[in-house]
Write a protein that holds these residues in place. Structure first.
Motif, PDB file in Angstrom:
ATOM      1  N   UNK A 114      -5.463  20.644  -1.579  1.00 57.57           N
ATOM      2  CA  UNK A 114      -4.349  20.375  -2.490  1.00 57.57           C
ATOM      3  C   UNK A 114      -3.164  19.708  -1.823  1.00 57.57           C
ATOM      4  N   UNK A 115      -3.076  19.841  -0.505  1.00 53.32           N
ATOM      5  CA  UNK A 115      -1.852  19.400   0.171  1.00 53.32           C
ATOM      6  C   UNK A 115      -1.990  18.049   0.845  1.00 53.32           C
ATOM      7  N   UNK A 116      -3.060  17.321   0.539  1.00 58.07           N
ATOM      8  CA  UNK A 116      -3.232  15.994   1.134  1.00 58.07           C
ATOM      9  C   UNK A 116      -4.061  15.123   0.194  1.00 58.07           C
ATOM     10  N   UNK A 117      -3.934  13.816   0.359  1.00 56.88           N
ATOM     11  CA  UNK A 117      -4.670  12.876  -0.487  1.00 56.88           C
ATOM     12  C   UNK A 117      -5.955  12.424   0.212  1.00 56.88           C
ATOM     13  N   UNK A 118      -6.972  12.150  -0.590  1.00 53.25           N
ATOM     14  CA  UNK A 118      -8.280  11.722  -0.056  1.00 53.25           C
ATOM     15  C   UNK A 118      -8.684  10.427  -0.767  1.00 53.25           C
ATOM     16  N   UNK A 119      -9.200   9.493   0.004  1.00 50.76           N
ATOM     17  CA  UNK A 119      -9.503   8.162  -0.539  1.00 50.76           C
ATOM     18  C   UNK A 119     -10.712   7.584   0.177  1.00 50.76           C
ATOM     19  N   UNK A 120     -11.634   6.963  -0.581  1.00 52.02           N
ATOM     20  CA  UNK A 120     -12.756   6.275   0.076  1.00 52.02           C
ATOM     21  C   UNK A 120     -12.783   4.800  -0.342  1.00 52.02           C
ATOM     22  N   UNK A 121     -12.912   3.928   0.657  1.00 50.81           N
ATOM     23  CA  UNK A 121     -13.027   2.485   0.413  1.00 50.81           C
ATOM     24  C   UNK A 121     -14.509   2.125   0.458  1.00 50.81           C
ATOM     25  N   UNK A 122     -14.994   1.605  -0.663  1.00 50.83           N
ATOM     26  CA  UNK A 122     -16.419   1.536  -0.958  1.00 50.83           C
ATOM     27  C   UNK A 122     -16.836   0.059  -1.155  1.00 50.83           C
ATOM     28  N   UNK A 123     -18.055  -0.327  -0.752  1.00 58.43           N
ATOM     29  CA  UNK A 123     -18.517  -1.703  -1.022  1.00 58.43           C
ATOM     30  C   UNK A 123     -18.489  -2.008  -2.528  1.00 58.43           C
ATOM     31  N   UNK A 124     -18.251  -3.263  -2.868  1.00 55.37           N
ATOM     32  CA  UNK A 124     -18.060  -3.652  -4.280  1.00 55.37           C
ATOM     33  C   UNK A 124     -19.145  -3.122  -5.219  1.00 55.37           C
ATOM     34  N   UNK A 125     -20.414  -3.277  -4.817  1.00 55.17           N
ATOM     35  CA  UNK A 125     -21.488  -2.928  -5.758  1.00 55.17           C
ATOM     36  C   UNK A 125     -21.575  -1.428  -6.019  1.00 55.17           C
ATOM     37  N   UNK A 126     -20.966  -0.626  -5.143  1.00 57.82           N
ATOM     38  CA  UNK A 126     -21.043   0.826  -5.309  1.00 57.82           C
ATOM     39  C   UNK A 126     -19.803   1.403  -5.985  1.00 57.82           C
ATOM     40  N   UNK A 127     -18.805   0.541  -6.242  1.00 62.99           N
ATOM     41  CA  UNK A 127     -17.543   1.053  -6.797  1.00 62.99           C
ATOM     42  C   UNK A 127     -17.749   1.754  -8.138  1.00 62.99           C
ATOM     43  N   UNK A 128     -18.444   1.095  -9.071  1.00 65.92           N
ATOM     44  CA  UNK A 128     -18.551   1.678 -10.428  1.00 65.92           C
ATOM     45  C   UNK A 128     -19.236   3.048 -10.405  1.00 65.92           C
ATOM     46  N   UNK A 129     -20.421   3.185  -9.760  1.00 66.86           N
ATOM     47  CA  UNK A 129     -21.018   4.534  -9.749  1.00 66.86           C
ATOM     48  C   UNK A 129     -20.158   5.569  -9.027  1.00 66.86           C
ATOM     49  N   UNK A 130     -19.475   5.161  -7.968  1.00 70.08           N
ATOM     50  CA  UNK A 130     -18.655   6.125  -7.218  1.00 70.08           C
ATOM     51  C   UNK A 130     -17.424   6.530  -8.042  1.00 70.08           C
ATOM     52  N   UNK A 131     -16.781   5.562  -8.694  1.00 67.82           N
ATOM     53  CA  UNK A 131     -15.630   5.892  -9.566  1.00 67.82           C
ATOM     54  C   UNK A 131     -16.080   6.877 -10.636  1.00 67.82           C
ATOM     55  N   UNK A 132     -17.225   6.594 -11.215  1.00 70.17           N
ATOM     56  CA  UNK A 132     -17.763   7.436 -12.280  1.00 70.17           C
ATOM     57  C   UNK A 132     -18.020   8.866 -11.780  1.00 70.17           C
TER      58      UNK A 132
END
Ligand code: PEP
Length: 251
Positions: free
Chosen positions: A35-53
């Protein structure tokens, strides 16, 4: 002032749909209590939609590793801010050293991309960092000045406040050589000094500056203990759920 840490992973050109979904499902479970920190993943273009979902409603953000600055047009092979927004991406990594040194991206091009990201309400993470040769020749400050000033060129104070910086010494990326916590802290201080000269102390002090370059579960605690290190950008070690979870949960 202590800032909320931002722990980010850069998958580079790795992973496929199956391995990506396995990884983010595991991360989502492992990090549900964070809860006390932000988490972020930078993903290859083709994998963005499934990962966002898959990550919808979780505490893990998703970003692209690059984009073009134009909204649309005859730019075959490029991805625009509108494409990213269309699938629910909120962050974009810009000026990564591999973009600069493998693909020849200039400060001028990176600046156009930063402005375009901000105009589209995408949150940019701007990477800066010196080559080994530049460090050995005492040019760290000069390089950081050129890249920071170049990236932030013509940005208003309000725009500047929306950018995150990742300091990634090129000699430490993917090499297993990490900057010492002291070296990282020192470089981050130099970047704050540059921002104070360009804007003011408020912008400099509040800028989240991440360290990147062979961050691993066994060196993250020392790096994150430094007052000027506000987070990490992790390449190789972000591809394994357990290792990246340990990095996110630095002590
Ligand atoms: C990166 O890709 O930005 C990076 C820092 O890679 P690594 O952690 O593998 O050095």
């Amino acid at each position: 002032m202590a800032k909320r840490p931002l722990m980010s992973g850069n998958w580079k050109m790795y992973m496929n749909t199956q391995s990506a979904l396995e990884l983010v499902k595991a991360l989502k479970g492992n990090c549900a209590d964070v809860e006390d920190r932000d988490i972020l993943v930078f993903v290859p273009f083709t994998l963005l939609a499934p990962v966002v979902n898959e990550l919808k409603g979780s505490n893990i953000w998703v970003g692209a590793q690059n984009m073009y600055f134009e909204k649309e047009g005859a730019f075959t092979g490029e991805i625009s801010p509108a494409h990213l927004l269309d699938i629910g991406v909120e962050w974009v990594l810009l000026g990564h050293s591999e973009r600069r040194h493998v693909f020849g991206e200039t400060n001028d091009l990176i600046n156009k991309k930063i402005k375009s990201a901000l105009a589209s309400n995408l949150k940019p993470v701007l990477c800066v960092g010196e080559l080994l040769e530049e460090r050995e020749n005492g040019k760290i400050e000069e390089v950081l000045k050129t890249q920071t000033k170049g990236g932030f060129k013509d940005l208003t104070k309000d725009e500047a406040k929306k950018v995150v910086i990742a300091y990634e010494p090129v000699w430490a990326i993917g090499t297993g050589k990490t900057a010492s916590p002291e070296d990282a802290d020192e470089a981050h201080k130099i970047i704050r000094k540059i921002l104070e000269q360009m804007y003011d102390k408020e912008v400099a002090d509040n800028m989240r500056i991440l360290y990147g370059g062979s961050v691993k579960p066994d060196n993250v605690d020392g790096l994150m203990a430094k007052p000027n290190v506000d987070g990490s950008l992790v390449g190789g070690a972000s591809l394994k759920a357990d290792g990246f979870t340990r990095i996110v949960k630095f002590q």
